[in-house]
Design an enzyme around this catalytic site. Structure first.
Site, PDB file in Angstrom:
ATOM      1  N   GLY A 103       0.865  -1.173   0.000  1.00 41.97           N
ATOM      2  CA  GLY A 103       0.000   0.000   0.000  1.00 41.97           C
ATOM      3  C   GLY A 103       0.891   1.209   0.000  1.00 41.97           C
ATOM      4  O   GLY A 103       1.987   1.162   0.542  1.00 41.97           O
ATOM      5  N   CYS A 104       0.405   2.283  -0.639  1.00 47.51           N
ATOM      6  CA  CYS A 104       1.280   3.437  -0.829  1.00 47.51           C
ATOM      7  C   CYS A 104       1.067   4.515   0.222  1.00 47.51           C
ATOM      8  O   CYS A 104       1.844   5.460   0.291  1.00 47.51           O
ATOM      9  CB  CYS A 104       1.078   4.025  -2.223  1.00 47.51           C
ATOM     10  SG  CYS A 104       1.801   2.973  -3.492  1.00 47.51           S
ATOM     11  N   ILE A 105       0.019   4.426   1.006  1.00 44.18           N
ATOM     12  CA  ILE A 105      -0.242   5.518   1.940  1.00 44.18           C
ATOM     13  C   ILE A 105       0.062   5.095   3.380  1.00 44.18           C
ATOM     14  O   ILE A 105      -0.454   4.106   3.848  1.00 44.18           O
ATOM     15  CB  ILE A 105      -1.710   5.987   1.839  1.00 44.18           C
ATOM     16  CG1 ILE A 105      -2.048   6.337   0.392  1.00 44.18           C
ATOM     17  CG2 ILE A 105      -1.938   7.186   2.751  1.00 44.18           C
ATOM     18  CD1 ILE A 105      -1.247   7.455  -0.221  1.00 44.18           C
TER      19      ILE A 105
ATOM     20  N   ILE B  27       3.354  11.658  -0.920  1.00 41.44           N
ATOM     21  CA  ILE B  27       3.280  10.193  -0.906  1.00 41.44           C
ATOM     22  C   ILE B  27       4.682   9.585  -0.782  1.00 41.44           C
ATOM     23  O   ILE B  27       4.894   8.632  -0.023  1.00 41.44           O
ATOM     24  CB  ILE B  27       2.540   9.675  -2.173  1.00 41.44           C
ATOM     25  CG1 ILE B  27       1.067  10.076  -2.097  1.00 41.44           C
ATOM     26  CG2 ILE B  27       2.683   8.155  -2.314  1.00 41.44           C
ATOM     27  CD1 ILE B  27       0.241   9.754  -3.319  1.00 41.44           C
ATOM     28  N   ASN B  30       5.930  10.178   2.900  1.00 44.78           N
ATOM     29  CA  ASN B  30       5.216   9.295   3.814  1.00 44.78           C
ATOM     30  C   ASN B  30       5.671   7.840   3.630  1.00 44.78           C
ATOM     31  O   ASN B  30       5.916   7.130   4.607  1.00 44.78           O
ATOM     32  CB  ASN B  30       3.713   9.433   3.552  1.00 44.78           C
ATOM     33  CG  ASN B  30       2.895   8.595   4.489  1.00 44.78           C
ATOM     34  OD1 ASN B  30       2.962   8.760   5.705  1.00 44.78           O
ATOM     35  ND2 ASN B  30       2.138   7.658   3.935  1.00 44.78           N
TER      36      ASN B  30
END
Lengths: 105, 157
Positions: A103-105, B27, B30
């Site tokens: 997942g990217c977030i 993004i 993070n």
């Protein structure tokens, strides 16, 4: 596939050290996995996250991302990074014996 | 990079003030923290809007001069189109659990990443410390940025 021994039991892991078979995981293995990941001792809050991650995996088949953890585990993003400085979603998953969440977030 | 070939530290520059200009850097920062890397974010030029108190809630998709949208330029210029496109993107992002910019910036600060504003741009736009959200650690010069970035990778967006 490499094998490692945690709490006296041999388990299968991938190149990054994540369990390939989450069924092989036992709670008593967690402190050893955590130590390898640079976390010297598991506090009650660590356990809260580990159990939550395990539960989410059983529910959805994948571990939560950091954002999801911050929203659902009862531990804030800031605290998560204090507990698992080298990446909360990744290290909680590793310690809980589940695959690395994608997942990217 | 270290001997094991892994990236240990990144410094990400956000230089644009459109929605599609701001998100990629957020993004990446993070994601770097989620992988356990050290990460710093440096906001320069119009990218400063992403940490500007009165502006960071109103960052919009650029609907003019953006061929990727596949919208004729004249249509993108109609009043309200940019706002509508931004709302549409917001809904799509929400479904994928991508947070809105203010929440995302807050979250990135909570991950322990450093947020910095570019001194030259701050001077250019006549901003002051009080124009920025509290999570911004400092307003720094380009030299100080390079000092901060030392030993890591620099990503310009």
């Amino acid at each position: 596939m490499p094998t490692v021994t945690y709490a006296g039991t041999q388990v299968l892991v991938n190149e990054e050290g994540f369990f390939t078979d989450p069924e092989q995981w036992r709670e008593e293995m967690a402190p050893e996995i955590a130590r390898e990941a640079g976390i010297p001792a598991l506090t009650e809050q660590h356990w809260q996250v580990i159990k939550h991650v395990r539960h989410e995996y059983e529910l959805r088949g994948t571990g939560p991302t950091v954002r999801a953890l911050g929203k659902t585990s009862g531990v804030s993003v800031k605290e998560l990074y204090e507990l698992f400085p080298k990446g909360p979603a990744k290290l909680a998953a590793k310690t809980a014996g589940i695959p690395k969440p994608r997942g990217c977030i | 990079m270290t001997g094991n070939g892994k990236i240990e530290k990144v410094s990400i520059i956000i230089s644009k003030g459109s929605l599609e200009g701001v998100y990629p850097g957020l993004i990446m920062a993070n994601g770097a923290r989620a992988e356990g890397m050290e990460a710093n974010l440096f906001f320069t030029f119009f990218g400063l809007d992403a940490i500007h108190k009165d502006r960071y809630e109103h960052i919009k998709v650029a609907t003019v001069g953006n061929p990727g949208l596949h919208l004729p330029t004249w249509a993108g210029a109609i009043p309200g189109v940019s706002a509508a496109m931004t709302r549409y993107m917001g809904h799509k992002m929400d479904r994928l659990d991508i947070p809105p910019i203010p929440e995302f910036v807050q979250m990135i600060a909570d991950t322990g990443a450093g947020l910095y504003a570019c001194q030259a741009s701050v001077d250019l736009f006549g901003f002051g410390r009080d124009d920025f959200i509290g999570q911004v650690k400092d307003i720094i010069t380009v030299g100080e940025f390079y000092d901060l970035a030392a030993g890591g990778q620099i990503v310009f967006t």
